[in-house]
Design a protein around this motif. Structure first.
Motif, PDB file in Angstrom:
ATOM      1  N   GLU A 135       0.829  -1.215   0.000  1.00 13.40           N
ATOM      2  CA  GLU A 135       0.000   0.000   0.000  1.00 13.40           C
ATOM      3  C   GLU A 135       0.857   1.257   0.000  1.00 13.40           C
ATOM      4  N   LYS A 136       1.787   1.342   0.941  1.00 16.25           N
ATOM      5  CA  LYS A 136       2.643   2.532   1.029  1.00 16.25           C
ATOM      6  C   LYS A 136       3.573   2.619  -0.172  1.00 16.25           C
ATOM      7  N   HIS A 152       3.902   5.882  -2.764  1.00 21.15           N
ATOM      8  CA  HIS A 152       5.133   6.591  -3.135  1.00 21.15           C
ATOM      9  C   HIS A 152       5.386   6.519  -4.641  1.00 21.15           C
ATOM     10  N   LEU A 153       5.089   5.390  -5.244  1.00 22.44           N
ATOM     11  CA  LEU A 153       5.250   5.298  -6.696  1.00 22.44           C
ATOM     12  C   LEU A 153       4.258   6.208  -7.417  1.00 22.44           C
ATOM     13  N   THR A 154       3.076   6.342  -6.865  1.00 20.53           N
ATOM     14  CA  THR A 154       2.088   7.259  -7.437  1.00 20.53           C
ATOM     15  C   THR A 154       2.579   8.703  -7.354  1.00 20.53           C
ATOM     16  N   ASN A 155       3.207   9.043  -6.223  1.00 17.19           N
ATOM     17  CA  ASN A 155       3.786  10.384  -6.093  1.00 17.19           C
ATOM     18  C   ASN A 155       4.849  10.617  -7.154  1.00 17.19           C
ATOM     19  N   PRO A 203       5.076  -6.798  -9.486  1.00 17.97           N
ATOM     20  CA  PRO A 203       4.159  -7.941  -9.551  1.00 17.97           C
ATOM     21  C   PRO A 203       2.788  -7.466 -10.049  1.00 17.97           C
ATOM     22  N   PRO A 204       2.083  -8.283 -10.812  1.00 16.77           N
ATOM     23  CA  PRO A 204       0.793  -7.855 -11.384  1.00 16.77           C
ATOM     24  C   PRO A 204      -0.213  -7.290 -10.371  1.00 16.77           C
ATOM     25  N   PRO A 205      -0.395  -7.873  -9.171  1.00 21.34           N
ATOM     26  CA  PRO A 205      -1.373  -7.281  -8.246  1.00 21.34           C
ATOM     27  C   PRO A 205      -0.964  -5.880  -7.781  1.00 21.34           C
ATOM     28  N   VAL A 206       0.333  -5.687  -7.600  1.00 19.90           N
ATOM     29  CA  VAL A 206       0.817  -4.364  -7.162  1.00 19.90           C
ATOM     30  C   VAL A 206       0.636  -3.358  -8.285  1.00 19.90           C
TER      31      VAL A 206
END
Length: 146
Positions: free
Chosen positions: A88-89, A93-96, A116-119
């Protein structure tokens, strides 16, 4: 002929009154003894809410050095959290990082190959919020002008 002149004069007077109204209330708002206190409280609440949601404060988007440093820091934090299993975190951070990336499509392609595909699916679901966050950050920067 006479009606158009009167309409132009009325529009000019109306515009001047509106500008005077805006200037008057802006001065009144800024001279309020509680103005700075209220502004500080609003900024503190926003900072606390960002920290609670795991969202980092976006850098000044006009400063390329700050944007680049922010991007690198967020990618590094995202990778570290991913290695620790905190997906989740990591996605936050990747979204930021995607939010400030100059070429987000290329970054998404690289992330698709490495995550990984779910992430990656979690990341894709958060991508639409990026433009909203940038717009909000720019609006807040404009609102904070004292």
């Amino acid at each position: 002929m006479m009606g158009s002149k009167m309409g132009t004069i009325a529009a000019g007077i109306g515009g001047a009154l509106f500008i005077g109204y805006c200037v008057y209330f802006d001065r009144k708002r800024r001279s309020d003894p509680n103005f700075k206190k209220i502004l500080r409280e609003r900024r503190m609440k926003q900072k606390i809410s960002q920290e609670k949601s795991g969202l980092a404060r976006l850098p000044d988007l006009k400063d390329p050095g700050a944007v680049q440093q922010f991007f690198l820091d967020e990618i590094q934090l995202g990778e570290e959290l991913l290695a620790q299993g905190d997906y989740e975190k990591s996605v936050d951070h990747l979204t930021n990082a995607i939010a400030v990336c100059g070429q987000p499509q290329q970054l998404l392609q690289v992330l698709q190959q490495t995550l990984p595909p779910p992430v990656f699916q979690m990341l894709i679901t958060k991508v639409p919020t990026i433009s909203q966050r940038i717009a909000n950050a720019q609006n807040l920067a404009e609102d904070d002008v004292e």
